[in-house]
Motif scaffolding. Sequence first.
Motif, PDB file in Angstrom:
ATOM      1  N   ILE A 129      37.297  37.237  43.997  1.00 48.66           N
ATOM      2  CA  ILE A 129      37.494  38.443  43.196  1.00 48.66           C
ATOM      3  C   ILE A 129      38.968  38.814  43.196  1.00 48.66           C
ATOM      4  O   ILE A 129      39.714  38.495  44.127  1.00 48.66           O
ATOM      5  N   ASN A 130      39.389  39.502  42.150  1.00 42.70           N
ATOM      6  CA  ASN A 130      40.775  39.950  42.045  1.00 42.70           C
ATOM      7  C   ASN A 130      40.903  41.384  42.545  1.00 42.70           C
ATOM      8  O   ASN A 130      40.121  42.263  42.186  1.00 42.70           O
ATOM      9  N   VAL A 131      41.909  41.611  43.387  1.00 41.93           N
ATOM     10  CA  VAL A 131      42.207  42.952  43.893  1.00 41.93           C
ATOM     11  C   VAL A 131      43.640  43.280  43.476  1.00 41.93           C
ATOM     12  O   VAL A 131      44.585  42.625  43.910  1.00 41.93           O
ATOM     13  N   ASP A 132      43.802  44.282  42.620  1.00 41.62           N
ATOM     14  CA  ASP A 132      45.123  44.579  42.067  1.00 41.62           C
ATOM     15  C   ASP A 132      46.050  45.305  43.034  1.00 41.62           C
ATOM     16  O   ASP A 132      47.266  45.151  42.961  1.00 41.62           O
ATOM     17  N   VAL A 133      45.469  46.113  43.920  1.00 40.16           N
ATOM     18  CA  VAL A 133      46.273  46.910  44.846  1.00 40.16           C
ATOM     19  C   VAL A 133      45.737  46.705  46.258  1.00 40.16           C
ATOM     20  O   VAL A 133      44.524  46.766  46.482  1.00 40.16           O
ATOM     21  N   THR A 134      46.622  46.481  47.208  1.00 42.12           N
ATOM     22  CA  THR A 134      46.208  46.164  48.577  1.00 42.12           C
ATOM     23  C   THR A 134      45.281  47.216  49.168  1.00 42.12           C
ATOM     24  O   THR A 134      44.298  46.885  49.838  1.00 42.12           O
ATOM     25  N   LYS A 135      45.550  48.483  48.911  1.00 41.25           N
ATOM     26  CA  LYS A 135      44.725  49.548  49.496  1.00 41.25           C
ATOM     27  C   LYS A 135      43.300  49.538  48.956  1.00 41.25           C
ATOM     28  O   LYS A 135      42.410  50.187  49.521  1.00 41.25           O
ATOM     29  N   ASP A 136      43.059  48.790  47.850  1.00 39.43           N
ATOM     30  CA  ASP A 136      41.725  48.730  47.259  1.00 39.43           C
ATOM     31  C   ASP A 136      40.900  47.542  47.746  1.00 39.43           C
ATOM     32  O   ASP A 136      39.816  47.271  47.211  1.00 39.43           O
TER      33      ASP A 136
ATOM     34  N   ALA B 277      36.027  35.265  49.221  1.00 38.74           N
ATOM     35  CA  ALA B 277      37.466  35.141  48.996  1.00 38.74           C
ATOM     36  C   ALA B 277      37.957  36.219  48.037  1.00 38.74           C
ATOM     37  O   ALA B 277      37.250  36.615  47.104  1.00 38.74           O
ATOM     38  N   MET B 278      39.172  36.682  48.271  1.00 41.12           N
ATOM     39  CA  MET B 278      39.793  37.715  47.434  1.00 41.12           C
ATOM     40  C   MET B 278      41.228  37.315  47.132  1.00 41.12           C
ATOM     41  O   MET B 278      41.931  36.787  47.993  1.00 41.12           O
ATOM     42  N   GLY B 279      41.668  37.594  45.905  1.00 39.14           N
ATOM     43  CA  GLY B 279      43.063  37.393  45.540  1.00 39.14           C
ATOM     44  C   GLY B 279      43.785  38.724  45.593  1.00 39.14           C
ATOM     45  O   GLY B 279      43.405  39.670  44.897  1.00 39.14           O
ATOM     46  N   VAL B 280      44.814  38.818  46.430  1.00 42.24           N
ATOM     47  CA  VAL B 280      45.507  40.093  46.644  1.00 42.24           C
ATOM     48  C   VAL B 280      47.001  39.925  46.354  1.00 42.24           C
ATOM     49  O   VAL B 280      47.537  38.821  46.399  1.00 42.24           O
ATOM     50  N   PRO B 281      47.712  41.023  46.060  1.00 44.78           N
ATOM     51  CA  PRO B 281      49.163  40.935  45.815  1.00 44.78           C
ATOM     52  C   PRO B 281      49.903  40.434  47.050  1.00 44.78           C
ATOM     53  O   PRO B 281      49.424  40.586  48.181  1.00 44.78           O
ATOM     54  N   ILE B 282      51.101  39.873  46.848  1.00 43.23           N
ATOM     55  CA  ILE B 282      51.863  39.361  47.987  1.00 43.23           C
ATOM     56  C   ILE B 282      52.289  40.486  48.932  1.00 43.23           C
ATOM     57  O   ILE B 282      52.550  40.241  50.113  1.00 43.23           O
TER      58      ILE B 282
ATOM     59  N   PRO C  55      47.305  37.367  36.674  1.00 43.16           N
ATOM     60  CA  PRO C  55      48.002  38.339  37.521  1.00 43.16           C
ATOM     61  C   PRO C  55      49.214  37.704  38.197  1.00 43.16           C
ATOM     62  O   PRO C  55      49.269  36.481  38.364  1.00 43.16           O
ATOM     63  N   TYR C  56      50.175  38.542  38.586  1.00 42.10           N
ATOM     64  CA  TYR C  56      51.330  38.022  39.312  1.00 42.10           C
ATOM     65  C   TYR C  56      50.855  37.451  40.649  1.00 42.10           C
ATOM     66  O   TYR C  56      49.803  37.821  41.155  1.00 42.10           O
ATOM     67  N   ALA C  57      51.628  36.561  41.213  1.00 39.42           N
ATOM     68  CA  ALA C  57      51.290  35.790  42.416  1.00 39.42           C
ATOM     69  C   ALA C  57      50.272  36.468  43.332  1.00 39.42           C
ATOM     70  O   ALA C  57      50.470  37.590  43.777  1.00 39.42           O
ATOM     71  N   ARG C  58      49.197  35.753  43.601  1.00 35.18           N
ATOM     72  CA  ARG C  58      48.132  36.253  44.459  1.00 35.18           C
ATOM     73  C   ARG C  58      47.994  35.391  45.715  1.00 35.18           C
ATOM     74  O   ARG C  58      48.132  34.166  45.672  1.00 35.18           O
ATOM     75  N   ILE C  59      47.725  36.068  46.836  1.00 32.00           N
ATOM     76  CA  ILE C  59      47.381  35.395  48.080  1.00 32.00           C
ATOM     77  C   ILE C  59      45.869  35.444  48.217  1.00 32.00           C
ATOM     78  O   ILE C  59      45.252  36.504  48.057  1.00 32.00           O
ATOM     79  N   LEU C  60      45.262  34.316  48.506  1.00 27.12           N
ATOM     80  CA  LEU C  60      43.813  34.248  48.689  1.00 27.12           C
ATOM     81  C   LEU C  60      43.481  34.488  50.158  1.00 27.12           C
ATOM     82  O   LEU C  60      44.025  33.814  51.047  1.00 27.12           O
TER      83      LEU C  60
END
Length: 357
Positions: free
Chosen positions: A263-270, A278-283, A345-350
Amino acid sequence: MANKSSNKNLHQASKAKKDEFYTQLSDIEKELGHYKKHFKGKVVFCNCDDPRVSNFFHYFSYNFENLGLKKLIATCYKNQNADLFSQNKVEKAIYLEYTGDKNGDKIPELNEIGIKELKGDGDFRSEECIELLKQADIVVTNPPFSLFREYVAQLMEYKKKFVIIGSLNAITYKVFFKLIKENKVWLGHSIHSGDREFGVPDDYPLNAAGCRIDKNGKKYIRVKGVRWFTNLDYKERHEDFILIKTYKGHEEDYPKYDNYDAINVDVTKDIPADYNGAMGVPITFLDKYNPEQFEIIGLGISNSGLEVGVKPYKKEHKKYRKEIQKRGAVDGDLYMITNGVVDVPYARILIKNKKVK
Protein backbone atom coordinates in the motif's frame (compact mmCIF):
# COMPACT_ATOMS: atom_id res chain seq x y z
CA MET A 1 9.41 28.70 -4.12
CA ALA A 2 11.76 28.02 -1.20
CA ASN A 3 12.16 24.41 -2.28
CA LYS A 4 13.05 25.44 -5.84
CA SER A 5 15.62 27.96 -4.68
CA SER A 6 17.17 25.45 -2.27
CA ASN A 7 17.42 22.81 -4.99
CA LYS A 8 18.96 25.44 -7.23
CA ASN A 9 21.61 26.06 -4.59
CA LEU A 10 22.46 22.35 -4.44
CA HIS A 11 22.59 22.05 -8.22
CA GLN A 12 24.74 25.14 -8.42
CA ALA A 13 27.17 23.74 -5.88
CA SER A 14 27.48 20.44 -7.70
CA LYS A 15 27.81 21.93 -11.16
CA ALA A 16 30.40 24.53 -10.23
CA LYS A 17 32.13 22.28 -7.67
CA LYS A 18 31.33 24.93 -5.08
CA ASP A 19 30.95 22.47 -2.26
CA GLU A 20 32.36 24.68 0.47
CA PHE A 21 29.26 24.91 2.64
CA TYR A 22 30.21 26.02 6.15
CA THR A 23 27.94 24.46 8.77
CA GLN A 24 26.60 26.78 11.46
CA LEU A 25 27.97 26.29 14.98
CA SER A 26 24.44 26.08 16.41
CA ASP A 27 23.61 23.11 14.14
CA ILE A 28 26.86 21.37 15.11
CA GLU A 29 26.20 21.87 18.83
CA LYS A 30 22.63 20.54 18.58
CA GLU A 31 23.75 17.35 16.86
CA LEU A 32 27.04 16.49 18.53
CA GLY A 33 25.62 16.90 22.01
CA HIS A 34 23.94 13.51 21.53
CA TYR A 35 27.25 11.66 21.11
CA LYS A 36 29.33 12.98 24.02
CA LYS A 37 30.01 9.52 25.45
CA HIS A 38 31.46 8.36 22.12
CA PHE A 39 34.22 11.00 22.03
CA LYS A 40 36.02 10.28 25.30
CA GLY A 41 39.63 9.24 24.67
CA LYS A 42 39.19 9.40 20.89
CA VAL A 43 41.04 11.00 17.98
CA VAL A 44 38.66 13.18 15.95
CA PHE A 45 39.45 14.03 12.33
CA CYS A 46 37.81 16.92 10.49
CA ASN A 47 38.83 16.46 6.87
CA CYS A 48 37.22 18.36 3.99
CA ASP A 49 37.62 21.23 6.41
CA ASP A 50 39.06 24.73 6.60
CA PRO A 51 39.92 25.78 10.17
CA ARG A 52 39.92 29.45 9.14
CA VAL A 53 36.14 29.34 8.84
CA SER A 54 35.24 25.87 10.13
CA ASN A 55 32.89 25.62 13.05
CA PHE A 56 33.80 21.94 13.39
CA PHE A 57 37.37 22.78 14.42
CA HIS A 58 36.01 25.54 16.64
CA TYR A 59 33.57 23.19 18.38
CA PHE A 60 36.08 20.43 19.09
CA SER A 61 39.00 22.66 20.06
CA TYR A 62 36.92 24.70 22.51
CA ASN A 63 35.26 21.56 23.93
CA PHE A 64 38.40 19.41 23.89
CA GLU A 65 38.63 18.90 27.66
CA ASN A 66 34.87 18.70 28.17
CA LEU A 67 34.63 15.85 25.65
CA GLY A 68 37.79 14.18 26.91
CA LEU A 69 39.35 14.01 23.45
CA LYS A 70 42.77 12.49 22.85
CA LYS A 71 43.60 14.47 19.71
CA LEU A 72 41.95 16.71 17.11
CA ILE A 73 43.19 16.71 13.50
CA ALA A 74 41.93 18.98 10.72
CA THR A 75 43.11 19.20 7.13
CA CYS A 76 42.93 22.44 5.20
CA TYR A 77 42.72 22.59 1.42
CA LYS A 78 45.37 24.94 -0.04
CA ASN A 79 45.31 27.58 2.67
CA GLN A 80 47.29 30.65 1.69
CA ASN A 81 45.85 33.30 3.99
CA ALA A 82 47.65 34.47 7.11
CA ASP A 83 45.44 34.25 10.18
CA LEU A 84 45.19 32.62 13.59
CA PHE A 85 45.80 29.14 12.27
CA SER A 86 48.17 29.71 9.36
CA GLN A 87 51.00 32.10 8.56
CA ASN A 88 51.57 30.64 5.09
CA LYS A 89 52.00 33.20 2.33
CA VAL A 90 52.26 30.67 -0.49
CA GLU A 91 49.67 28.24 -1.70
CA LYS A 92 50.06 25.28 0.62
CA ALA A 93 47.68 22.78 2.09
CA ILE A 94 48.14 22.22 5.81
CA TYR A 95 46.89 20.07 8.61
CA LEU A 96 46.46 20.98 12.26
CA GLU A 97 46.91 18.86 15.36
CA TYR A 98 45.57 19.90 18.73
CA THR A 99 46.11 17.83 21.86
CA GLY A 100 44.51 20.14 24.38
CA ASP A 101 45.07 23.20 26.52
CA LYS A 102 48.62 23.82 27.77
CA ASN A 103 48.30 26.98 29.89
CA GLY A 104 45.10 26.28 31.81
CA ASP A 105 42.78 28.80 30.16
CA LYS A 106 41.00 26.11 28.06
CA ILE A 107 41.20 28.33 24.99
CA PRO A 108 43.01 26.95 21.91
CA GLU A 109 45.83 29.33 21.02
CA LEU A 110 48.24 29.47 18.11
CA ASN A 111 51.23 28.21 20.12
CA GLU A 112 49.18 25.19 21.26
CA ILE A 113 48.19 24.10 17.76
CA GLY A 114 50.58 22.10 15.62
CA ILE A 115 50.55 23.44 12.05
CA LYS A 116 52.16 21.23 9.42
CA GLU A 117 52.37 21.45 5.64
CA LEU A 118 51.01 18.76 3.37
CA LYS A 119 52.84 17.75 0.22
CA GLY A 120 49.64 17.71 -1.82
CA ASP A 121 46.52 19.85 -1.95
CA GLY A 122 44.69 18.35 1.04
CA ASP A 123 42.23 16.28 -0.99
CA PHE A 124 40.64 13.64 1.26
CA ARG A 125 41.53 10.98 -1.32
CA SER A 126 45.28 11.69 -1.28
CA GLU A 127 47.67 9.20 0.33
CA GLU A 128 48.81 11.59 3.05
CA CYS A 129 45.23 12.46 4.03
CA ILE A 130 44.37 8.77 4.11
CA GLU A 131 47.28 8.24 6.51
CA LEU A 132 45.75 10.89 8.78
CA LEU A 133 42.38 9.18 8.42
CA LYS A 134 43.92 5.93 9.65
CA GLN A 135 44.86 7.66 12.92
CA ALA A 136 41.29 8.77 13.56
CA ASP A 137 38.59 7.07 15.60
CA ILE A 138 35.75 9.39 14.56
CA VAL A 139 35.37 11.63 11.50
CA VAL A 140 33.14 14.70 11.76
CA THR A 141 32.71 17.14 8.89
CA ASN A 142 30.61 18.50 6.04
CA PRO A 143 31.94 16.65 2.96
CA PRO A 144 31.51 17.94 -0.61
CA PHE A 145 27.95 17.18 -1.69
CA SER A 146 29.13 16.28 -5.20
CA LEU A 147 31.57 13.68 -3.81
CA PHE A 148 29.31 12.27 -1.08
CA ARG A 149 29.21 8.70 -2.40
CA GLU A 150 32.97 8.50 -2.79
CA TYR A 151 33.51 10.09 0.61
CA VAL A 152 31.25 7.63 2.45
CA ALA A 153 32.79 4.69 0.57
CA GLN A 154 36.19 5.70 1.95
CA LEU A 155 34.86 5.91 5.51
CA MET A 156 33.38 2.43 5.22
CA GLU A 157 36.54 1.01 3.63
CA TYR A 158 38.61 2.16 6.61
CA LYS A 159 35.89 1.18 9.11
CA LYS A 160 35.56 4.64 10.63
CA LYS A 161 32.90 5.99 12.95
CA PHE A 162 31.49 9.27 11.69
CA VAL A 163 28.99 12.10 11.93
CA ILE A 164 28.60 13.95 8.63
CA ILE A 165 26.05 16.24 7.03
CA GLY A 166 24.67 15.78 3.52
CA SER A 167 21.67 15.92 1.22
CA LEU A 168 18.55 13.94 2.10
CA ASN A 169 18.56 12.67 -1.49
CA ALA A 170 21.69 10.66 -0.67
CA ILE A 171 19.24 8.11 0.74
CA THR A 172 18.26 7.23 -2.85
CA TYR A 173 21.84 6.35 -3.83
CA LYS A 174 21.85 2.59 -4.28
CA VAL A 175 25.05 1.79 -2.36
CA PHE A 176 24.31 4.28 0.43
CA PHE A 177 20.76 3.00 0.87
CA LYS A 178 22.17 -0.51 1.28
CA LEU A 179 24.15 0.74 4.30
CA ILE A 180 20.95 2.15 5.81
CA LYS A 181 19.01 -1.04 5.15
CA GLU A 182 21.75 -3.12 6.79
CA ASN A 183 21.71 -0.81 9.83
CA LYS A 184 25.30 0.29 9.24
CA VAL A 185 24.36 3.97 8.84
CA TRP A 186 21.36 5.94 10.08
CA LEU A 187 20.07 9.48 10.26
CA GLY A 188 21.25 11.79 13.01
CA HIS A 189 19.15 13.19 15.82
CA SER A 190 18.64 16.91 15.35
CA ILE A 191 17.52 17.74 11.78
CA HIS A 192 14.17 16.32 10.67
CA SER A 193 12.64 19.04 8.51
CA GLY A 194 13.01 22.54 7.16
CA ASP A 195 16.06 24.18 5.65
CA ARG A 196 19.43 25.09 7.12
CA GLU A 197 21.67 28.10 6.59
CA PHE A 198 25.25 27.54 5.45
CA GLY A 199 28.11 29.96 5.06
CA VAL A 200 29.72 30.04 1.60
CA PRO A 201 33.00 31.44 0.19
CA ASP A 202 33.28 35.10 -0.77
CA ASP A 203 33.21 34.26 -4.49
CA TYR A 204 30.02 32.18 -4.26
CA PRO A 205 27.31 33.69 -6.54
CA LEU A 206 24.19 34.71 -4.60
CA ASN A 207 21.55 34.54 -7.32
CA ALA A 208 18.75 32.60 -5.65
CA ALA A 209 16.17 33.33 -2.97
CA GLY A 210 17.15 32.54 0.61
CA CYS A 211 20.62 34.09 0.35
CA ARG A 212 22.01 36.91 2.48
CA ILE A 213 25.13 38.85 3.40
CA ASP A 214 25.59 39.73 7.07
CA LYS A 215 26.93 43.00 8.49
CA ASN A 216 30.49 41.64 8.31
CA GLY A 217 30.17 40.82 4.62
CA LYS A 218 29.89 37.05 5.09
CA LYS A 219 27.69 35.22 2.60
CA TYR A 220 25.01 32.66 3.49
CA ILE A 221 22.58 30.44 1.61
CA ARG A 222 19.64 28.37 2.82
CA VAL A 223 19.49 24.74 1.69
CA LYS A 224 16.45 22.51 2.08
CA GLY A 225 16.60 18.76 2.57
CA VAL A 226 19.82 18.22 4.52
CA ARG A 227 20.40 15.61 7.21
CA TRP A 228 23.07 14.36 9.57
CA PHE A 229 24.24 10.80 8.85
CA THR A 230 26.10 8.71 11.39
CA ASN A 231 27.03 5.26 12.67
CA LEU A 232 27.28 6.42 16.30
CA ASP A 233 24.30 5.15 18.25
CA TYR A 234 21.94 7.26 20.36
CA LYS A 235 19.03 6.08 22.47
CA GLU A 236 16.24 8.04 20.74
CA ARG A 237 16.53 6.06 17.52
CA HIS A 238 15.41 2.94 19.42
CA GLU A 239 12.17 4.51 20.60
CA ASP A 240 8.97 3.34 18.90
CA PHE A 241 7.29 5.73 16.50
CA ILE A 242 3.74 6.18 17.83
CA LEU A 243 1.17 5.26 15.16
CA ILE A 244 -2.37 6.62 15.46
CA LYS A 245 -3.97 5.77 12.10
CA THR A 246 -5.60 2.45 11.16
CA TYR A 247 -5.92 0.64 7.86
CA LYS A 248 -9.12 -1.22 8.72
CA GLY A 249 -12.05 1.00 7.83
CA HIS A 250 -9.84 3.46 5.92
CA GLU A 251 -8.67 1.29 3.05
CA GLU A 252 -9.47 4.00 0.50
CA ASP A 253 -6.75 6.19 2.04
CA TYR A 254 -4.09 3.60 1.23
CA PRO A 255 -4.19 2.66 -2.48
CA LYS A 256 -2.21 -0.35 -3.65
CA TYR A 257 0.56 -0.18 -6.21
CA ASP A 258 -0.09 -1.67 -9.61
CA ASN A 259 3.34 -3.30 -9.81
CA TYR A 260 4.06 -4.44 -6.24
CA ASP A 261 2.00 -5.93 -3.42
CA ALA A 262 2.10 -2.98 -1.03
CA ILE A 263 0.00 0.00 0.00
CA ASN A 264 1.07 3.59 -0.55
CA VAL A 265 1.47 5.91 2.44
CA ASP A 266 1.89 9.56 1.46
CA VAL A 267 2.87 10.93 4.87
CA THR A 268 4.97 9.15 7.49
CA LYS A 269 2.63 10.05 10.36
CA ASP A 270 -0.19 8.24 8.50
CA ILE A 271 1.47 4.81 8.64
CA PRO A 272 -1.36 2.53 9.83
CA ALA A 273 -0.82 0.80 13.17
CA ASP A 274 -2.73 -2.36 12.18
CA TYR A 275 -1.30 -3.22 8.74
CA ASN A 276 0.98 -6.26 8.57
CA GLY A 277 1.91 -6.13 4.89
CA ALA A 278 4.39 -4.13 2.86
CA MET A 279 4.04 -0.34 2.71
CA GLY A 280 5.66 2.29 0.52
CA VAL A 281 6.60 5.34 2.60
CA PRO A 282 8.42 8.65 1.88
CA ILE A 283 12.19 8.71 2.37
CA THR A 284 11.63 11.10 5.30
CA PHE A 285 10.32 8.02 7.13
CA LEU A 286 13.94 7.44 8.12
CA ASP A 287 13.67 10.39 10.52
CA LYS A 288 11.37 8.13 12.60
CA TYR A 289 12.92 4.76 11.79
CA ASN A 290 13.44 2.37 14.69
CA PRO A 291 15.15 -0.85 13.49
CA GLU A 292 13.42 -2.84 16.23
CA GLN A 293 9.98 -1.62 15.08
CA PHE A 294 10.26 -1.70 11.28
CA GLU A 295 11.88 -3.88 8.64
CA ILE A 296 13.23 -2.14 5.55
CA ILE A 297 12.48 -4.26 2.48
CA GLY A 298 14.11 -2.03 -0.09
CA LEU A 299 13.95 1.11 -2.19
CA GLY A 300 11.10 1.32 -4.70
CA ILE A 301 12.89 3.11 -7.52
CA SER A 302 14.70 2.04 -10.68
CA ASN A 303 17.04 -0.97 -10.43
CA SER A 304 16.71 -0.98 -6.65
CA GLY A 305 13.00 -1.58 -7.09
CA LEU A 306 13.50 -4.38 -9.61
CA GLU A 307 15.86 -6.12 -7.18
CA VAL A 308 13.15 -6.39 -4.51
CA GLY A 309 10.43 -7.53 -6.90
CA VAL A 310 8.87 -4.33 -8.22
CA LYS A 311 7.54 -5.27 -11.66
CA PRO A 312 8.38 -3.28 -14.81
CA TYR A 313 5.78 -0.98 -16.33
CA LYS A 314 2.98 -2.65 -18.22
CA LYS A 315 3.27 -1.77 -21.89
CA GLU A 316 0.13 0.38 -21.97
CA HIS A 317 1.09 2.23 -18.78
CA LYS A 318 4.57 3.04 -20.04
CA LYS A 319 3.11 4.36 -23.29
CA TYR A 320 0.61 6.53 -21.37
CA ARG A 321 3.34 7.83 -19.08
CA LYS A 322 5.62 8.82 -21.95
CA GLU A 323 3.20 9.95 -24.64
CA ILE A 324 0.33 11.47 -22.65
CA GLN A 325 2.01 12.61 -19.44
CA LYS A 326 5.33 13.38 -21.16
CA ARG A 327 7.21 11.96 -18.19
CA GLY A 328 9.92 9.38 -17.67
CA ALA A 329 8.90 5.77 -17.18
CA VAL A 330 11.69 3.91 -15.39
CA ASP A 331 11.16 0.22 -14.74
CA GLY A 332 11.46 -0.46 -11.02
CA ASP A 333 9.61 2.70 -9.95
CA LEU A 334 6.50 2.03 -7.90
CA TYR A 335 3.30 3.32 -9.48
CA MET A 336 -0.47 3.27 -9.02
CA ILE A 337 -3.42 3.74 -11.33
CA THR A 338 -5.60 6.52 -9.94
CA ASN A 339 -8.83 7.19 -11.85
CA GLY A 340 -7.23 5.77 -14.96
CA VAL A 341 -4.11 7.94 -14.59
CA VAL A 342 -0.60 6.58 -14.00
CA ASP A 343 0.45 7.97 -10.61
CA VAL A 344 4.16 7.72 -9.70
CA PRO A 345 4.95 8.95 -6.17
CA TYR A 346 8.36 10.39 -5.36
CA ALA A 347 10.93 7.86 -4.09
CA ARG A 348 9.39 5.34 -1.72
CA ILE A 349 10.99 3.05 0.85
CA LEU A 350 9.28 -0.32 1.21
CA ILE A 351 8.83 -1.34 4.84
CA LYS A 352 6.93 -3.72 7.13
CA ASN A 353 5.91 -3.24 10.75
CA LYS A 354 7.63 -6.00 12.75
CA LYS A 355 5.18 -5.65 15.63
CA VAL A 356 1.99 -6.32 13.65
CA LYS A 357 1.30 -10.02 13.15
